[in-house]
Design a protein around this motif. Structure first.
Motif, mmCIF file in Angstrom:
data_model
loop_
_atom_site.group_PDB
_atom_site.id
_atom_site.type_symbol
_atom_site.label_atom_id
_atom_site.label_comp_id
_atom_site.label_asym_id
_atom_site.label_seq_id
_atom_site.Cartn_x
_atom_site.Cartn_y
_atom_site.Cartn_z
ATOM 1 N N ASN A 24 0.852 -1.189 0.000
ATOM 2 C CA ASN A 24 0.000 0.000 0.000
ATOM 3 C C ASN A 24 0.890 1.242 0.000
ATOM 4 O O ASN A 24 2.112 1.151 -0.150
ATOM 5 C CB ASN A 24 -0.968 -0.034 1.183
ATOM 6 C CG ASN A 24 -0.256 -0.196 2.529
ATOM 7 O OD1 ASN A 24 0.889 0.233 2.699
ATOM 8 N ND2 ASN A 24 -0.923 -0.803 3.503
ATOM 9 N N ASP A 25 0.279 2.416 0.189
ATOM 10 C CA ASP A 25 1.078 3.646 0.141
ATOM 11 C C ASP A 25 2.103 3.718 1.262
ATOM 12 O O ASP A 25 3.219 4.226 1.071
ATOM 13 C CB ASP A 25 0.156 4.868 0.194
ATOM 14 C CG ASP A 25 -0.490 5.168 -1.149
ATOM 15 O OD1 ASP A 25 -0.314 4.376 -2.080
ATOM 16 O OD2 ASP A 25 -1.184 6.198 -1.252
ATOM 17 N N ALA A 26 1.745 3.218 2.443
ATOM 18 C CA ALA A 26 2.712 3.197 3.547
ATOM 19 C C ALA A 26 3.862 2.250 3.223
ATOM 20 O O ALA A 26 5.021 2.504 3.582
ATOM 21 C CB ALA A 26 2.024 2.783 4.841
ATOM 22 N N GLY A 27 3.549 1.152 2.544
ATOM 23 C CA GLY A 27 4.589 0.199 2.165
ATOM 24 C C GLY A 27 5.571 0.773 1.160
ATOM 25 O O GLY A 27 6.791 0.680 1.345
ATOM 26 N N VAL A 28 5.053 1.401 0.106
ATOM 27 C CA VAL A 28 5.978 1.923 -0.912
ATOM 28 C C VAL A 28 6.745 3.124 -0.394
ATOM 29 O O VAL A 28 7.864 3.393 -0.866
ATOM 30 C CB VAL A 28 5.249 2.246 -2.238
ATOM 31 C CG1 VAL A 28 4.650 0.977 -2.827
ATOM 32 C CG2 VAL A 28 4.185 3.323 -2.074
#
Length: 438
Positions: free
Chosen positions: A373-377
């Motif tokens: 997700n955005d936190a991951g990337v």
């Protein structure tokens, strides 16, 4: 606003003394806000990477000198008409809608390219942020070539407001071109925005950490590998300029027999052309999955499903360097991704779901074991830059280090945002904080 026949420029002020909150984008006007009005939900999600459902409407508000959100997860989506395949310098002024309260702002450009994530702006202050963009047509295996005729700026968050935008067209500038699959490409996100339920690509998050003078142009797409990505490369390769860089991350979709060898054998198709243009190639070891069978809780260790691709990418680069070439480098994300999963398991518990806070999930759906997700990337992009710095620091005079020094010129001093303790306290993802499936 001012422009001339050769190079254009725009200077927008917002609020009651400028562009007001009800200024809907139109091609005739050449600028305005997307997603407002009863038909705003119809906007093509390819415009700025956000999608809406029928009946949704973004409502913005005016302050004296800014346009502000009325809900922190329903963004200001400002767009300006531009010519395809053109290059711009952008300066954005951000502030709080209520000057007596702090603002916590997330900033995107283009197709959800991440620049700031929950950036704190103290009460009564402004933040001026600069970056470059290269507006490029992109090829899709589903729809063919998409003509990009918009420069996009998106602002959201608590007390978030947009005060000013200055845009200056440049006749040229440096670009990091990106090739990759679904873990790399520009992914869209539903509104209301919740960063843990969106899909994200590593390429989308790189602008947060790279220098302001390096534009990022992402030509990845879901499902691609080094063979099927060739039409995407064909679409932009002639516009590569001397001094540009190309980010190359594949592996997930090479599921065919001899997939690793095919990956290796296809690299020269890209590399030889890139070097003929006076540009440089950066091969990236792919981020790994986090499947249950990869994890051993007794030793808190994760096995790799894509190590061979990382090893082949490194092998290709080392062979070129041994042959005297100085226009190629390797940065690994495979081993760093697994190391991070181990750290998350120590932090949240020795379970194969502990890294899942950083991968796409939504109430009513299964945990995605592949797609961040955005936190991951946000974290993976940070790891990419940090590992590039490590190569540079280990031997600054090596050919690979010199390539990466060009990438890192003017790199920003930013940190990735961890998932909040409040969300983790609600239990394993997707917990009650997550939205329900559309």
């Amino acid at each position: 606003m001012a422009n001339n026949s050769s190079v254009k420029s725009w200077n927008f002020k917002f609020g009651l003394n400028g562009v007001t909150a009800d200024t809907k984008f139109s091609e005739e006007r050449g600028y305005g806000f997307l997603g407002i009005g009863s038909d705003g939900w119809l906007e093509d999600e390819r415009s700025d990477g956000f999608r809406m459902q029928e009946g949704q409407e973004i409502v913005l508000q005016n302050t004296e000198n800014a346009v502000a959100v009325t809900e922190p997860d329903m963004p200001i989506r400002f767009a300006v008409s531009v010519e395809p395949n053109t290059y711009y310098q952008v300066k954005v002024t951000l502030t709080g809608a209520d000057p007596e309260q702090d603002a916590k702002i997330t900033l995107f450009s283009e197709k959800r390219h991440i620049h700031l994530t929950e950036k704190l702006i103290p009460a009564g202050e402004e933040l001026v942020y600069e970056f470059n963009v290269n507006i490029q047509n992109v090829h899709s295996k589903k729809t063919g070539v998409y003509l990009d005729k918009m420069l996009n700026i998106v602002v959201l968050g608590e007390n978030a407001a947009l005060a000013a935008v200055e845009i200056q067209q440049l006749k040229g500038g440096k670009t990091l071109w990106i090739l990759g699959d679904s873990t790399v490409c520009d992914q869209t996100a539903a509104l209301p925005y919740f960063p843990l339920s969106s899909f994200g690509g590593v390429g989308q998050a790189l602008p947060k950490y790279l220098g302001k003078d390096l534009a990022v142009s992402n030509h990845g797409e879901s499902g691609l590998q080094t063979i099927s990505s060739k039409p995407h490369f064909e679409n932009f390769k002639e516009r590569i300029q001397p001094g540009d860089l190309v980010y190359f991350e594949f592996g997930h979709n090479h599921k065919e027999e001899n997939g690793v060898n095919n990956y290796y054998n296809n690299i020269p198709h890209y590399y030889e052309y890139i070097r003929s243009k006076g540009a440089k190639l950066i091969i990236v070891g792919p981020i790994d999955r986090h499947r249950p069978e990869q994890y051993d809780p007794k030793t808190n260790s994760w096995s790799s499903t894509l190590r061979e691709f990382s090893e082949m990418g490194r092998k290709f680069v080392e062979e070129q360097v041994a042959a005297g070439r100085t226009d190629i480098a390797f940065v690994d994300l495979n081993a760093p991704s697994l190391k991070w999963y181990e750290e998350l398991c120590e932090k949240y518990g020795r379970q194969d779901t502990s890294p899942s806070y950083y991968f796409h999930s939504i109430q009513g759906g299964e945990i995605d074991r592949t797609h961040p997700n955005d936190a991951g990337v946000d974290h993976f992009a940070y790891f990419f830059v940090e590992n590039a710095k490590a190569v540079l620091e280990a031997d600054p005079d090596s050919p690979q280090a010199k390539v990466l020094a060009e990438l890192l010129e003017g790199a920003r001093d930013e940190q990735p945002n961890p998932v909040s303790d409040a969300i983790v306290a609600l239990g394993a993802p997707p917990n009650a904080a997550y939205p329900k499936a559309e």
